[in-house]
Design a protein around this motif. Structure first.
Motif, short mmCIF file in Angstrom:
data_model
loop_
_atom_site.label_atom_id
_atom_site.label_comp_id
_atom_site.label_asym_id
_atom_site.label_seq_id
_atom_site.Cartn_x
_atom_site.Cartn_y
_atom_site.Cartn_z
N SER A 92 1.35 -15.55 -29.35
CA SER A 92 0.90 -15.22 -28.00
C SER A 92 0.91 -13.72 -27.78
O SER A 92 -0.04 -13.15 -27.23
N ALA B 298 0.06 -16.84 -21.30
CA ALA B 298 0.55 -15.60 -21.89
C ALA B 298 -0.41 -14.43 -21.76
O ALA B 298 0.02 -13.27 -21.72
N ARG C 120 -0.20 -22.56 -23.65
CA ARG C 120 0.71 -21.43 -23.90
C ARG C 120 -0.05 -20.11 -23.87
O ARG C 120 0.41 -19.11 -23.34
N LEU C 121 -1.26 -20.12 -24.44
CA LEU C 121 -2.08 -18.90 -24.44
C LEU C 121 -2.55 -18.56 -23.03
O LEU C 121 -2.52 -17.39 -22.62
#
Length: 818
Positions: A156, A187, A183-184
């Motif tokens: 990330s 982030a 998650r990306l």
């Protein structure tokens, strides 16, 4: 050089007896405490890493047993284990009275601040990893670090910093695509509007850098869609999978080789929790130097236990402790149990993982386990049960389990349900157990303090020592050990139990398995069995054949990539079989026959689903390779099988929801003339015409609840069969212009609506795509031409207001930034 060795220590009964008093929790005299601490200090100052580990283990056990954390605090400060020092400061130390003690306390506290990043305290090795990763951004490296060491955060962070080039993350399963994408999304910086694609059909060549999160199959398909496409940075998660012999491991190596052909300057980042020699990751035809970054820092020190009920005959069996330093088994005084459920009820922590090898065994186990548990009273659990009943079925076995405070997780559950299960287990305190298969080995992150292995196999083989240690690493993750509220140094001693039962088989030697898997001085070696790895050995004719076929595939996808002399497909159907990854057929041997059959089809028209299935049989099925792996496809020879998939694909084309699909399967079973129905691995009956394979059940002998739960897993498995196998043949027909575009889209996506297709390609399931388009279009920006979707977070409040099923709301969150 010290002449101390572990082998010498094992011969000392006095040392072992003193050590075991500490380990087993027996009371120790003051002189014994002083002696064991002196011994630990001696080991900690030895040059041998294995003795330093033993010294640390003694200090850790001593500090936790007597709540005397000064020794552990000192060791942690001097070893760069800042998270341990910090949690001891916050939770275990009282305010010092003396000025000099206050000075040293403040001095040590100030030292800890050097290890603080983003409100987290890192170990020295974690800091070194972050620094090294940044310094070697343009180099190919392999990071070998235990679970919890922040490998996901490396990816990330890297994506945030590198905006100018295309970046690809290869994940081992489709189930991880949504998690990795989320998650990306969370982030990336607010002003970073790069597209994140998780499906090859999301790709558009607009010249702008993008991030791809793909399985190896999807990446290979993407590369064939644009021969100019390349990635400057490529991450391979769970990179140890590259070593295996399976076809998917070969596909992973082929993807790396083709990527290297597109951009020889590309940098690869291999991420894995275990590997002995990073050179074993080197693929043929790439000539890449892999720089290793191996972290052998061990903050946790496990306790191993074994209990075997296989020959109990109703007699209580002793719980035995295995010490992997001294290689000795010892009975735990006063600990004997009549069955595994007594053991589980006595030894479980607040969060526990129970491991079995296969989905059918998992569901049989939970059906028995819930009979030994009381109902829990929890509003969140009650709400989740209601949502699952609506989303799947009211008789879903998972609902029964939730009411007893446990869940299960395996590959035959719908992907969104698996994610929802992980969410419930992580969030709800009263859910204490998760029963799972090797899906846990593939990057699933859940909180747990103890691990119970009811079976020690993965597939047909025993867990390898590396696979076993990977499982062990999933309990007591750093995020739980060092949690501000619930963290504790005691969680640095995770407990692992081998629980022998009928699932293990009568011949399994569990004592030897545990020794082989955990003894600290075992010499573990990597097995580079993938024929496309530099260090693999072609030991037999089968290996040589697999290598030749892998080379032929590479050459037919990208001529000249290997430099080997191979044959090339001479027909369009042969080339398209390579493009669509049809490894089930010896393409070069059969392509002319398939081409002749294609020519016959061109004189007709494929206008119905039934005709598509008949044509798949006519063109491809006779040419399948022999072997157990293709038996499922071979069933398409039979008219009854074609009729079933004609019906199933029609449901798919009608965009039928999961719950509706279950109802239709149940209705279909009620009307079949022959009650012996195919359920593959869930079967208990063999057909006379199919030999020994128990792939069938007599559906009329099953209770209503049993039929419902069979339907639930079979709908998922049929979806996987269509997506992973049938659709490849449909793609070939489409690429040959033998299929009407409308029919092709409806078979593949369940709709011909381009906006809905854009949502589905973003990873949104068919049912949710319908709900979003019909009821929440004002919160979405769907650009069909750009193949992009943006969802405003305000949609979540509106969905809550409309009382949408919480599973749909939960899934929607995976596609919203922030």
């Amino acid at each position: 050089m010290s002449d101390l060795t572990l082998l010498k220590l094992r011969k000392s009964d006095r040392l072992f007896n003193l050590y075991m008093k500490l380990v087993m929790g027996d009371e120790m005299a003051d002189v014994e405490k002083e002696a064991i601490l002196r011994i630990a200090l001696l080991f900690l100052n030895d040059e041998k890493e294995i003795l330093r580990r033993l010294g640390y283990r003694i200090i850790l056990f001593y500090s936790n047993k007597y709540r005397d954390y000064a020794p552990l605090y000192d060791i942690a400060i001097n070893s760069g284990f800042a998270p341990i020092s910090k949690i001891i400061e916050d939770k275990e130390f009282e305010e010092p009275d003396e000025d000099d003690e206050r000075f040293f306390s403040l001095f040590n506290s100030s030292l800890l601040e050097f290890y603080k990043e983003d409100n987290k305290y890192l170990t020295f090795s974690q800091q070194e990893l972050i620094k090294s990763f940044a310094e070697n951004a343009d180099q190919t490296i392999a990071v070998v670090a235990p679970t919890s060491y922040g490998k996901s955060e490396l990816y990330s962070s890297f994506c945030r910093q590198k905006r100018e080039h295309n970046i690809c993350l290869m994940v081992p399963t489709k189930a991880l695509l949504a998690q990795s994408k989320q998650r990306l999304l969370n982030a990336l910086d607010e002003d970073d509007h790069r597209r994140i694609i998780t499906h090859p059909d999301m790709y558009i060549d607009d010249g702008e850098p993008f991030i791809a999160v793909l399985t190896q199959e999807r990446l290979l398909r993407l590369l064939q869609s644009d021969e100019r496409l390349s990635f400057r940075y490529v991450f391979i998660d769970e990179a140890h999978n590259l070593l295996e012999k399976e076809q998917r491991s070969i596909l992973l190596a082929q993807a790396i080789i083709l990527l290297n052909r597109r951009d020889t300057e590309a940098a690869y980042k291999f991420l894995t929790p275990f590997l002995v020699d990073t050179d074993n990751l080197s693929t043929k035809y790439t000539d890449k130097e892999i720089r290793p970054h191996i972290i052998d820092e061990r903050l946790k020190s496990e306790r191993y236990y074994l209990i075997d009920f296989r020959n109990a005959d109703g007699v209580a069996q002793p719980l035995r402790y295995y010490d992997h330093f001294f290689n000795e088994y010892s009975n735990v005084d006063g600990e004997a149990y009549g069955n595994r459920y007594e053991l589980l009820n006595a030894h479980s922590a607040s969060k526990n993982i129970i491991y079995l090898n296969s989905p059918p065994k998992i569901e049989r186990f939970v059906s028995q386990f819930i009979q030994h548990r009381e109902d829990i009273q929890n509003r969140e659990v009650q709400a989740a049960c209601a949502e699952l009943a609506q989303f799947i079925h009211q008789d879903f076995r998972l609902i029964q389990c939730l009411r007893k405070g446990l869940v299960y997780h395996h590959g035959s559950l719908p992907d969104i349900v698996k994610l929802y299960v992980e969410h419930l287990f992580s969030r709800i305190t009263d859910i204490s157990h998760i029963v799972t298969s090797s899906t846990l080995l593939e990057g699933v992150n859940i909180p747990a303090e103890k691990l119970f292995l009811v079976e020690v196999k993965k597939g047909p083989k025993n867990l390898s020592p590396s696979q076993f240690q990977n499982l062990v690493g999933r309990v007591c993750r750093f995020s739980e050990i060092f949690h501000a509220d619930s963290g504790s140094p005691k969680k640095l001693e995770p407990s692992v139990y081998i629980v022998g039962g009928h699932e293990c088989g009568s011949k399994a030697n569990l004592e030897n398995f545990l020794r082989k898997s955990s003894k600290v001085d075992n010499k573990i070696k990597d097995k580079a069995e993938n024929v496309l790895l530099e260090n693999s050995e072609l030991k037999n004719e089968d290996d040589k054949k697999r290598k030749l076929e892998a080379d032929q595939t590479l050459e037919n996808l990208s001529p000249g990539v290997t430099g080997e002399e191979v044959s090339y497909a001479s027909t369009l159907v042969g080339r398209l079989c390579y493009v669509n990854n049809i490894t089930e057929i010896d393409i070069l041997r059969c392509e002319e026959l398939m081409d002749q059959k294609i020519a016959e089809i061109e004189e007709q028209s494929i206008s119905t689903v039934r005709e598509i299935l008949r044509m798949i049989d006519h063109v491809f099925i006779d040419h399948l390779r022999e072997g157990e792996q293709n038996k499922n496809l071979e069933r398409l020879r039979y008219r009854a099988t074609q009729n079933f998939y004609s019906m199933y694909l029609t449901w798919r084309m009608e965009n039928t929801s999961y719950s509706e699909m279950i109802a239709k399967v149940l209705h279909y079973w009620e009307g079949v003339e022959d009650p012996i129905v195919f359920v593959q691995k869930w079967g208990d009956t063999a057909r006379n015409d199919e030999g020994y394979r128990e792939w069938y059940v007599n559906i009329r002998e099953k209770t209503r609840r049993e039929r419902v739960n069979l339907a639930i897993v079979r709908v998922k498995e049929e979806q996987d069969f269509v997506d992973n196998f049938l659709i490849k043949f449909v793609e070939v027909f489409h690429d040959l212009n033998l299929l009407d575009e409308d029919m092709y889209l409806r078979i593949k996506y369940g709709t011909n609506d381009r906006s809905r297709i854009a949502l589905i390609n973003c990873g949104i399931n068919h049912h949710l795509a319908n709900v979003l388009m019909e009821n929440y279009s004002e919160f979405m920006d769907v650009n069909v031409e750009a193949k992009s979707v943006s969802i405003d977070e305000g949609i979540l409040d509106k969905m809550e207001e409309n009382d949408e099923n919480s599973i749909l709301v939960f899934e929607t969150k995976f596609h919203i930034r922030g």
